[in-house]
Design a protein around this motif. Structure first.
Motif, PDB file in Angstrom:
ATOM      1  N   LEU A  34      10.633  58.214  35.186  1.00  0.00           N
ATOM      2  CA  LEU A  34      11.902  58.042  34.512  1.00  0.00           C
ATOM      3  C   LEU A  34      13.127  58.399  35.903  1.00  0.00           C
ATOM      4  CD1 LEU A  34      13.622  56.846  32.355  1.00  0.00           C
ATOM      5  CD2 LEU A  34      13.530  59.338  31.592  1.00  0.00           C
ATOM      6  N   GLU A  35      12.882  59.697  36.687  1.00  0.00           N
ATOM      7  CA  GLU A  35      13.748  60.019  37.569  1.00  0.00           C
ATOM      8  C   GLU A  35      13.766  58.867  38.706  1.00  0.00           C
ATOM      9  OE1 GLU A  35      15.528  63.892  39.606  1.00  0.00           O
ATOM     10  OE2 GLU A  35      13.504  63.942  38.931  1.00  0.00           O
ATOM     11  N   ASP A  36      12.575  58.309  39.228  1.00  0.00           N
ATOM     12  CA  ASP A  36      12.820  57.265  40.259  1.00  0.00           C
ATOM     13  C   ASP A  36      13.614  55.932  39.491  1.00  0.00           C
ATOM     14  OD1 ASP A  36      11.469  58.508  42.128  1.00  0.00           O
ATOM     15  OD2 ASP A  36       9.606  57.467  42.161  1.00  0.00           O
ATOM     16  N   ARG A  37      12.932  55.661  38.200  1.00  0.00           N
ATOM     17  CA  ARG A  37      13.722  54.476  37.612  1.00  0.00           C
ATOM     18  C   ARG A  37      15.221  54.855  37.625  1.00  0.00           C
ATOM     19  NH1 ARG A  37      11.733  50.541  33.864  1.00  0.00           N
ATOM     20  NH2 ARG A  37       9.899  50.764  35.277  1.00  0.00           N
ATOM     21  N   GLY A  76      20.809  52.292  42.773  1.00  0.00           N
ATOM     22  CA  GLY A  76      20.900  51.804  44.205  1.00  0.00           C
ATOM     23  C   GLY A  76      20.505  53.197  45.064  1.00  0.00           C
ATOM     24  N   LYS A  77      20.110  54.167  44.717  1.00  0.00           N
ATOM     25  CA  LYS A  77      19.384  55.350  45.526  1.00  0.00           C
ATOM     26  C   LYS A  77      18.065  55.223  45.666  1.00  0.00           C
ATOM     27  CE  LYS A  77      23.007  58.263  43.503  1.00  0.00           C
ATOM     28  NZ  LYS A  77      23.403  59.355  42.503  1.00  0.00           N
ATOM     29  N   PRO A  78      17.655  55.877  46.835  1.00  0.00           N
ATOM     30  CA  PRO A  78      16.067  55.860  47.129  1.00  0.00           C
ATOM     31  C   PRO A  78      15.477  56.965  46.069  1.00  0.00           C
ATOM     32  CG  PRO A  78      17.387  56.875  48.798  1.00  0.00           C
ATOM     33  CD  PRO A  78      18.278  56.398  48.117  1.00  0.00           C
ATOM     34  N   GLN A  79      14.254  56.490  45.732  1.00  0.00           N
ATOM     35  CA  GLN A  79      13.410  57.170  44.561  1.00  0.00           C
ATOM     36  C   GLN A  79      12.685  58.292  45.470  1.00  0.00           C
ATOM     37  OE1 GLN A  79      10.019  54.894  43.203  1.00  0.00           O
ATOM     38  NE2 GLN A  79       9.923  53.737  45.160  1.00  0.00           N
ATOM     39  N   LEU A  80      12.428  59.250  44.639  1.00  0.00           N
ATOM     40  CA  LEU A  80      11.732  60.408  45.254  1.00  0.00           C
ATOM     41  C   LEU A  80      10.233  60.422  45.333  1.00  0.00           C
ATOM     42  CD1 LEU A  80      14.193  63.176  43.330  1.00  0.00           C
ATOM     43  CD2 LEU A  80      14.262  62.259  45.768  1.00  0.00           C
ATOM     44  N   PHE A 113       8.127  49.833  42.275  1.00  0.00           N
ATOM     45  CA  PHE A 113       7.960  48.785  43.095  1.00  0.00           C
ATOM     46  C   PHE A 113       8.731  47.614  42.725  1.00  0.00           C
ATOM     47  CE2 PHE A 113       4.605  51.865  43.491  1.00  0.00           C
ATOM     48  CZ  PHE A 113       4.163  51.777  44.419  1.00  0.00           C
ATOM     49  N   THR A 114       8.630  46.591  43.766  1.00  0.00           N
ATOM     50  CA  THR A 114       9.211  45.267  43.352  1.00  0.00           C
ATOM     51  C   THR A 114       8.370  44.305  44.215  1.00  0.00           C
ATOM     52  OG1 THR A 114      11.221  43.974  44.033  1.00  0.00           O
ATOM     53  CG2 THR A 114      10.715  45.319  45.677  1.00  0.00           C
ATOM     54  N   LYS A 115       8.348  43.090  43.688  1.00  0.00           N
ATOM     55  CA  LYS A 115       7.609  42.112  44.364  1.00  0.00           C
ATOM     56  C   LYS A 115       7.974  41.763  45.774  1.00  0.00           C
ATOM     57  CE  LYS A 115       4.506  39.450  41.804  1.00  0.00           C
ATOM     58  NZ  LYS A 115       3.136  39.405  42.017  1.00  0.00           N
ATOM     59  N   GLY A 116       7.159  41.918  46.679  1.00  0.00           N
ATOM     60  CA  GLY A 116       7.617  41.560  48.171  1.00  0.00           C
ATOM     61  C   GLY A 116       7.674  40.207  48.464  1.00  0.00           C
ATOM     62  N   SER A 117       8.665  39.939  49.612  1.00  0.00           N
ATOM     63  CA  SER A 117       8.804  38.368  49.689  1.00  0.00           C
ATOM     64  C   SER A 117       7.604  37.665  50.543  1.00  0.00           C
ATOM     65  CB  SER A 117      10.048  38.282  50.522  1.00  0.00           C
ATOM     66  OG  SER A 117       9.842  39.099  51.566  1.00  0.00           O
ATOM     67  N   LYS A 118       6.859  38.455  51.076  1.00  0.00           N
ATOM     68  CA  LYS A 118       5.739  37.976  51.787  1.00  0.00           C
ATOM     69  C   LYS A 118       4.592  37.923  51.029  1.00  0.00           C
ATOM     70  CE  LYS A 118       7.833  39.166  56.024  1.00  0.00           C
ATOM     71  NZ  LYS A 118       7.849  40.016  57.338  1.00  0.00           N
ATOM     72  N   GLY A 119       4.189  37.055  50.377  1.00  0.00           N
ATOM     73  CA  GLY A 119       2.616  36.665  49.719  1.00  0.00           C
ATOM     74  C   GLY A 119       2.896  37.518  48.331  1.00  0.00           C
ATOM     75  N   PRO A 170      12.555  51.621  47.990  1.00  0.00           N
ATOM     76  CA  PRO A 170      13.044  52.578  49.139  1.00  0.00           C
ATOM     77  C   PRO A 170      12.853  54.052  48.633  1.00  0.00           C
ATOM     78  CG  PRO A 170      14.560  50.955  49.322  1.00  0.00           C
ATOM     79  CD  PRO A 170      13.704  50.611  48.196  1.00  0.00           C
ATOM     80  N   LEU A 171      12.299  55.196  49.658  1.00  0.00           N
ATOM     81  CA  LEU A 171      12.077  56.276  49.318  1.00  0.00           C
ATOM     82  C   LEU A 171      12.828  57.197  50.133  1.00  0.00           C
ATOM     83  CD1 LEU A 171       8.189  56.019  49.495  1.00  0.00           C
ATOM     84  CD2 LEU A 171       9.331  57.318  47.739  1.00  0.00           C
ATOM     85  N   ASP A 172      13.253  58.292  49.533  1.00  0.00           N
ATOM     86  CA  ASP A 172      14.093  59.448  49.984  1.00  0.00           C
ATOM     87  C   ASP A 172      12.926  60.532  50.709  1.00  0.00           C
ATOM     88  OD1 ASP A 172      16.165  61.118  50.896  1.00  0.00           O
ATOM     89  OD2 ASP A 172      16.184  61.984  49.067  1.00  0.00           O
ATOM     90  N   ASP A 173      13.088  60.896  51.971  1.00  0.00           N
ATOM     91  CA  ASP A 173      12.222  61.884  52.529  1.00  0.00           C
ATOM     92  C   ASP A 173      10.693  61.386  52.569  1.00  0.00           C
ATOM     93  OD1 ASP A 173      11.103  64.102  53.689  1.00  0.00           O
ATOM     94  OD2 ASP A 173      11.301  65.140  51.837  1.00  0.00           O
TER      95      ASP A 173
END
Length: 153
Positions: free
Chosen positions: A103-106, A112-116, A121-127, A134-137
């Motif tokens: 839930l914190e990552d969501r 619009g912040k990086p997750q911990l 995840f998101t569907k990638g544009s390639k394949g 994006p991840l923080d640290d």
């Protein structure tokens, strides 16, 4: 589980089953995902107002897990999700604590912040492969995941 919350526990399970059924086969249900999420969010707000956060001791393990799932889908009500995150943290010994990380990552990614923890995840544009948001640290993600009870990345 407290006896007086048995009906609520059963209702939460029914809500989650419907939620998951719609997501697995959207054509099967007349309601859209947005409509069911809105209805489930409204009902979860009422439940939390009535009994507090649906912890394991209040509604049982399955219903507590189902409540978290429904809250994860309350993406149109970020303040409610943040409120639930704080309630979960306050009750971390009476819930599945891994759910706090999810839930914190969501919440972070919706802001619009990086997750911990690397749970979103998101569907990638390639394949079409799934890619982590994006991840923080990045160097500290495995330690944070371990501390939260999650598997390594």
């Amino acid at each position: 589980m407290k006896e007086n919350h048995k009906q609520i526990a059963e209702e939460i399970l029914r809500m989650a089953k419907r939620d998951q059924g719609l997501r697995s086969d959207p054509e099967k249900n007349r309601m859209s995902i947005e409509e069911i999420d809105k209805a489930n969010t409204a009902r979860m707000k009422e439940i939390i107002e009535e009994i507090g956060y649906p912890t394991v001791s209040k509604v049982g393990e399955g219903s507590s897990q189902a409540a978290w799932l429904l809250i994860q889908h309350a993406t149109e009500d970020l303040p409610f999700m943040k409120e639930c995150l704080e309630l979960m943290k306050a009750n971390r010994d009476d819930i599945n604590s891994e759910n706090i990380a999810y839930l914190e990552d969501r919440v972070l990614t919706l802001e619009g912040k990086p997750q911990l923890y690397g749970t979103q995840f998101t569907k990638g544009s390639k394949g079409g492969d799934w890619e982590p948001l994006p991840l923080d640290d990045l160097d500290g993600v495995d330690e944070r995941r371990r501390a939260a009870g999650l598997k390594r990345t």
